[in-house]
Each structure stands twice: as C-alpha cells, then as structure tokens.
Design a protein around this motif. Structure first.
Motif, PDB file in Angstrom:
ATOM      1  N   ALA A 165       1.006  -1.232   0.091  1.00 19.37           N
ATOM      2  CA  ALA A 165       0.146  -0.064   0.074  1.00 19.37           C
ATOM      3  C   ALA A 165       0.866   1.240   0.004  1.00 19.37           C
ATOM      4  CB  ALA A 165      -0.954  -0.062   1.195  1.00 19.37           C
ATOM      5  N   GLY A 166       2.001   1.394   0.944  1.00 17.06           N
ATOM      6  CA  GLY A 166       2.616   2.300   1.017  1.00 17.06           C
ATOM      7  C   GLY A 166       3.483   2.600  -0.616  1.00 17.06           C
ATOM      8  N   ILE A 167       3.912   1.434  -1.205  1.00 19.95           N
ATOM      9  CA  ILE A 167       4.538   1.754  -2.308  1.00 19.95           C
ATOM     10  C   ILE A 167       3.781   2.243  -3.295  1.00 19.95           C
ATOM     11  CG2 ILE A 167       5.680   0.406  -4.411  1.00 19.95           C
ATOM     12  CD1 ILE A 167       6.573  -1.788  -2.269  1.00 19.95           C
ATOM     13  N   LEU A 168       2.352   1.880  -3.392  1.00 20.67           N
ATOM     14  CA  LEU A 168       1.564   2.203  -4.436  1.00 20.67           C
ATOM     15  C   LEU A 168       0.811   3.763  -4.310  1.00 20.67           C
ATOM     16  CD1 LEU A 168       0.118   0.696  -7.097  1.00 20.67           C
ATOM     17  CD2 LEU A 168      -1.547   0.161  -5.545  1.00 20.67           C
ATOM     18  N   LYS A 169       0.914   4.017  -2.971  1.00 24.25           N
ATOM     19  CA  LYS A 169       0.520   5.471  -2.756  1.00 24.25           C
ATOM     20  C   LYS A 169       1.312   6.532  -3.491  1.00 24.25           C
ATOM     21  CE  LYS A 169      -1.926   4.624   1.797  1.00 24.25           C
ATOM     22  NZ  LYS A 169      -2.114   4.542   3.222  1.00 24.25           N
ATOM     23  N   GLY A 170       2.557   6.292  -3.323  1.00 19.90           N
ATOM     24  CA  GLY A 170       3.368   7.262  -4.203  1.00 19.90           C
ATOM     25  C   GLY A 170       3.347   7.101  -5.464  1.00 19.90           C
ATOM     26  N   LEU A 171       2.355   6.472  -6.199  1.00 17.49           N
ATOM     27  CA  LEU A 171       2.208   6.307  -7.394  1.00 17.49           C
ATOM     28  C   LEU A 171       0.784   6.736  -7.980  1.00 17.49           C
ATOM     29  CD1 LEU A 171       4.226   3.429  -8.476  1.00 17.49           C
ATOM     30  CD2 LEU A 171       5.366   5.595  -8.751  1.00 17.49           C
ATOM     31  N   THR A 172      -0.049   6.822  -7.119  1.00 15.95           N
ATOM     32  CA  THR A 172      -1.323   7.080  -7.656  1.00 15.95           C
ATOM     33  C   THR A 172      -2.190   8.028  -6.747  1.00 15.95           C
ATOM     34  OG1 THR A 172      -3.482   5.842  -7.879  1.00 15.95           O
ATOM     35  CG2 THR A 172      -2.146   5.254  -6.045  1.00 15.95           C
ATOM     36  N   ASP A 173      -3.096   8.753  -7.173  1.00 14.65           N
ATOM     37  CA  ASP A 173      -4.048   9.343  -6.382  1.00 14.65           C
ATOM     38  C   ASP A 173      -5.469   8.847  -6.160  1.00 14.65           C
ATOM     39  OD1 ASP A 173      -2.322  11.892  -6.905  1.00 14.65           O
ATOM     40  OD2 ASP A 173      -3.428  12.327  -8.781  1.00 14.65           O
ATOM     41  N   ALA A 174      -5.445   7.604  -6.492  1.00 18.20           N
ATOM     42  CA  ALA A 174      -6.798   6.726  -5.862  1.00 18.20           C
ATOM     43  C   ALA A 174      -6.511   6.843  -4.361  1.00 18.20           C
ATOM     44  CB  ALA A 174      -6.449   5.443  -6.479  1.00 18.20           C
ATOM     45  N   ASP A 175      -7.930   6.740  -3.849  1.00 18.18           N
ATOM     46  CA  ASP A 175      -7.937   6.688  -2.356  1.00 18.18           C
ATOM     47  C   ASP A 175      -7.822   4.986  -1.798  1.00 18.18           C
ATOM     48  OD1 ASP A 175      -8.612   6.717   0.241  1.00 18.18           O
ATOM     49  OD2 ASP A 175     -10.826   6.877  -0.219  1.00 18.18           O
ATOM     50  N   LEU A 176      -6.552   4.728  -1.649  1.00 14.95           N
ATOM     51  CA  LEU A 176      -6.165   3.333  -1.038  1.00 14.95           C
ATOM     52  C   LEU A 176      -6.712   2.905  -0.047  1.00 14.95           C
ATOM     53  CD1 LEU A 176      -2.719   2.739  -2.708  1.00 14.95           C
ATOM     54  CD2 LEU A 176      -4.824   2.364  -3.976  1.00 14.95           C
ATOM     55  N   ASP A 177      -6.602   3.845   0.943  1.00 17.55           N
ATOM     56  CA  ASP A 177      -7.372   3.902   2.430  1.00 17.55           C
ATOM     57  C   ASP A 177      -8.559   3.524   2.402  1.00 17.55           C
ATOM     58  OD1 ASP A 177      -4.535   4.253   3.457  1.00 17.55           O
ATOM     59  OD2 ASP A 177      -5.069   6.576   3.626  1.00 17.55           O
ATOM     60  N   GLY A 178      -9.404   3.927   1.586  1.00 23.33           N
ATOM     61  CA  GLY A 178     -10.903   3.729   1.254  1.00 23.33           C
ATOM     62  C   GLY A 178     -11.145   2.547   0.714  1.00 23.33           C
ATOM     63  N   LEU A 179     -10.169   1.716  -0.074  1.00 22.94           N
ATOM     64  CA  LEU A 179     -10.411   0.789  -0.876  1.00 22.94           C
ATOM     65  C   LEU A 179     -10.396  -0.603   0.013  1.00 22.94           C
ATOM     66  CD1 LEU A 179     -10.773  -0.258  -3.741  1.00 22.94           C
ATOM     67  CD2 LEU A 179      -8.287  -0.463  -4.109  1.00 22.94           C
ATOM     68  N   LYS A 180     -11.532  -1.030   0.270  1.00 22.90           N
ATOM     69  CA  LYS A 180     -11.609  -2.357   1.084  1.00 22.90           C
ATOM     70  C   LYS A 180     -11.101  -3.578   0.524  1.00 22.90           C
ATOM     71  CE  LYS A 180     -15.530  -0.658   3.367  1.00 22.90           C
ATOM     72  NZ  LYS A 180     -17.009  -0.604   3.671  1.00 22.90           N
ATOM     73  N   TYR A 181     -11.044  -4.504   1.030  1.00 28.21           N
ATOM     74  CA  TYR A 181     -10.634  -5.775   0.570  1.00 28.21           C
ATOM     75  C   TYR A 181     -11.669  -6.387  -0.199  1.00 28.21           C
ATOM     76  CZ  TYR A 181      -8.750 -10.588   0.379  1.00 28.21           C
ATOM     77  OH  TYR A 181      -8.280 -11.836   0.268  1.00 28.21           O
ATOM     78  N   TYR A 182     -11.058  -6.948  -1.479  1.00 32.39           N
ATOM     79  CA  TYR A 182     -12.021  -7.328  -2.552  1.00 32.39           C
ATOM     80  C   TYR A 182     -12.974  -6.187  -3.010  1.00 32.39           C
ATOM     81  CZ  TYR A 182     -11.479 -12.484  -3.041  1.00 32.39           C
ATOM     82  OH  TYR A 182     -11.083 -13.426  -3.664  1.00 32.39           O
ATOM     83  N   ALA A 183     -12.401  -5.149  -3.451  1.00 29.27           N
ATOM     84  CA  ALA A 183     -13.091  -3.882  -3.978  1.00 29.27           C
ATOM     85  C   ALA A 183     -12.127  -3.443  -5.066  1.00 29.27           C
ATOM     86  CB  ALA A 183     -13.275  -2.901  -2.895  1.00 29.27           C
ATOM     87  N   GLY A 184     -12.649  -2.609  -6.018  1.00 26.01           N
ATOM     88  CA  GLY A 184     -11.625  -2.134  -7.014  1.00 26.01           C
ATOM     89  C   GLY A 184     -12.194  -1.084  -7.640  1.00 26.01           C
ATOM     90  N   LEU A 185     -11.138   0.034  -8.136  1.00 23.20           N
ATOM     91  CA  LEU A 185     -11.792   1.139  -8.636  1.00 23.20           C
ATOM     92  C   LEU A 185     -10.699   1.627  -9.603  1.00 23.20           C
ATOM     93  CD1 LEU A 185     -10.759   4.131  -6.295  1.00 23.20           C
ATOM     94  CD2 LEU A 185      -9.481   1.994  -6.267  1.00 23.20           C
TER      95      LEU A 185
END
Length: 397
Positions: A165-185
C-alpha cells in the motif's frame, strides 16, 4: 486390422506476456504454465516468499483470463451461470465465486468485479479460461447480455505484501485507504490507466492492477523504482504457490476439480441458494443441494492441513494413511516446504473421522507430536504428520 497411428504432438509455442523480455533480462527461470511462458523464479524462491511476507513482491499474472459481461441482464446471467449471488454485489466491489457443471462439479473458481450497474469482469484461472468463456457464452442464451473475451486486452500485475500500500500510494491519487478488501476502482498508477483491485492470492494485503498490455513494462518499472527503498522484489509463480498454500487457499486442479463440489472442498459458503433473480435457478442447483445435505449429514472426506513432524516433503497425489494399519484414508492435494513455518506442510482430503483437530488449532498451536494414526506415504515410508485447521498462516491485521 486397423493400423495404429500416433497422434501428432502439440507443438504450439507457449504464449508470452507483455513483460516476457523484461523477465528474461532479469534472469528469470521460465516455465510453461497453462500454455504460457511464465517466470517460475528469479533467484531464490524462498527469498521471494519471505519478501512478500515481510515487505513486498511484484508478480506478472497476465496469464489469467479476463471476460467482460455487459448489458441490461448481465447480473441475471451471472446469477444463473455461477453459484454466487452476483446481482447483490455493489458497484466497485468484487466477489469470490465458482462456476459449476450441472452435476455440481467445479469448472473453475473465479473473482467477479462489478465495474458498473450492467458491467462485470470475470477473472478465470489461466488453465480454465477457455472453458469458462465457453460456458458463459452458452449460458447467455436468452439473456439480454453480451459476453466478451478480453484476455488479449489486459496485462495483470500484482503487488503483494505489507509494504504494498505504501509503495502504491506514491504512484497514484486513488484513495487506497478507502479501498476495502475485495474492492476495485479505476484510476491511474504512474500515469497508466488501471483497474486497481485490493485482491490477491498470497494471504497478505496487496493489489492487482489490470492495465493495457502496452503499459505493462512502464508500470512494472515504476513499481520497482518506488519499492526499491523498502525491499520490493520480483516474484515468480513458485513462491506464489507456497504463499497461497500457507494461507490455505485452494488451487484448481489440486483442491478443486470437476470431480469435487464446493461442499467437498469446505467452501459451501460460496453457493447461494437464495437468489432473487431467475426464480432462484442456476446451473448445478439440484446437484449442489444434494451435496450440501450430504456434507451436513455425513461428509465422506474433509479438507485439512498437515504439518510434518520430520523433514520429508509430501507432494500432490501422495496417500495419507492410518499409521497403525497402513490403510489409505486420504490423499495429499498440495504440499511443499513452508518458508514461514520452517517445515513441510500439505493440504489433503482425509476421511472425516481423521479430520478433527483441536478447537482453534493452527500452525502456531498444533498438538504436540503427530496426530495419532495419521501419516503420509512418502515413497514407501510412512512419515508422521499433525492434522491442523486451515490456514497454516494468517496475517496480522
């Protein structure tokens, strides 16, 4: 007398993913898997496994099969074609489910993503993707819905592990904290359009990124760069198998087959008999109702975990025996050394009378010494094993 002829060998070359040249430049050991040339390992599969458990690993899973369903009755079609209640899945969420034959046998286990009110993406295992596509196409008759083969339109990268999650946060503006398990956006990662899904097959937190094949190399390189400081490593299919084994996740062709039902595999929870669409009808309903009743009354065999008392490694197909009589009471479906536990483990189907494990038993709290009477026949030697509840490993949340 009819002359005997030898059927021609299948000489079709394995397919290659968009990342094939990159894998080879990294020195990956390649293997033919379900008709695809895929990286088995890059260096040490044990090191790759432990990196995912402690830090992060990056996988190429572009061999998986993506099938898109659209139209006013796409949800109804999936409710009929699959065992799950797919129409109840909210937009932006995903569901683990199965597609079964009329006799209840499992054709494949799947993840279905609801991308919109009338748009879904079904992700099938590489070895079964054509079977799933054919079955969905056949079952679509009478439904106002389109089934589209999108296997050539996606590359799939997975980043898995506690640092993902930390790696991906630096590469996207998507709300990863709000992205639940078994969810996609939908979003962008390193400037690349992607479906970002919080799913995986390792037992760790992680993400699967569906992108155009032409964007796969740029995305891989961006993820490697972003993860360099926290120990991200490229990972092959070998460690993915030991990771899923520790997490107690079934593998088609091993724990799941066309000869087993979801109830045989202890996964009856994925079968939803109560559906609001199609008058509750779905393919395999009658056979699965019988399997459910049988599993509740007197299941012939149950799926369990086995942990070795010694060092010898069991493999799929090895017999599980009653150590006192030598009678076969089960069969190993998957087995390997466990890098996390430091000893061999296996998943096996065993006669119900041998399946009982102490309440709450797991890899960290297994009974002292081998479970009485249980052994695995490893090339003629009966090696003692402890019976434990699955999974062997569960991450801290």
């Amino acid at each position: 007398m009819t002359a005997q002829t030898t059927p021609p060998e299948d000489t079709a070359a394995p397919r290659r993913t968009a990342l094939d040249a990159l894998h080879r430049s990294l020195g990956a050991t390649m293997t033919d898997f379900a008709g695809w040339d895929m990286p088995l390992r890059y260096a040490s599969e044990r090191d790759e496994h432990l990196a995912v458990r402690a830090r992060a690993g990056l996988f190429d899973l572009s061999h998986m099969g993506e099938i898109t369903l659209t139209g006013p009755r796409a949800a109804d079609l999936l409710d009929y074609a699959l065992v799950g209640n797919i129409s109840a899945v909210a937009v932006g969420r995903a569901r683990y489910t199965m597609i079964c034959a009329a006799d209840g046998g499992i054709l494949d286990d799947l993840i279905v993503y609801r991308l919109g009110e009338s748009e879904f993406m079904v992700v099938a295992n590489a070895s079964n993707s054509q079977v799933v596509l054919d079955a969905l196409t056949e079952r679509a008759a009478g439904f106002d819905a389109e089934v589209r083969d999108d296997r050539e339109n996606y590359a799939l990268l997975a980043i898995q592990g506690p640092e993902s999650a930390g790696i991906l946060k630096g590469l996207t503006d998507a709300d990863l904290d709000g992205l639940k398990y078994y969810a996609g956006l939908p979003g962008t990662v390193a400037g690349v359009p992607a479906l970002i899904a919080r799913t995986g097959y390792t037992g760790e937190d992680g993400f699967e990124l569906f992108v155009a094949p032409s964007d796969a190399v740029a995305l891989w390189q961006a993820l490697v760069g972003a993860g360099a400081g926290v120990g991200l490593v490229p990972c092959g299919l070998s460690c993915r198998d030991t990771l899923r084994l520790e997490a107690g996740m079934p593998l088609y062709g091993h724990e799941l087959t066309s000869r087993t039902t979801p109830f045989d595999a202890g996964l009856g929870r994925v079968v939803k008999f109560e559906k609001t669409t199609n008058e509750g009808r779905f393919v395999g309903r009658e056979a699965l109702a019988e399997a459910a009743a049988k599993a509740q009354s007197a299941p012939p065999r149950k799926l369990v975990g086995l942990i070795a008392a010694g060092r010898r490694v069991p493999r799929a197909g090895f017999a599980v025996v009653d150590a006192s009589t030598g009678a076969v009471i089960g069969e190993v479906t998957s087995g390997a050394p466990s890098p996390t536990l430091g000893k061999p483990i296996a998943i096996a189907y065993v006669d119900a009378g041998y399946a009982a494990a102490p309440a709450g038993a797991d890899a960290e709290a297994s009974p002292a010494g081998p479970t009485p009477g249980v052994a695995v026949d490893i090339r003629g030697t009966h090696e003692p094993y402890d019976v434990v509840a699955l999974p062997f490993y569960k991450r801290e949340r």
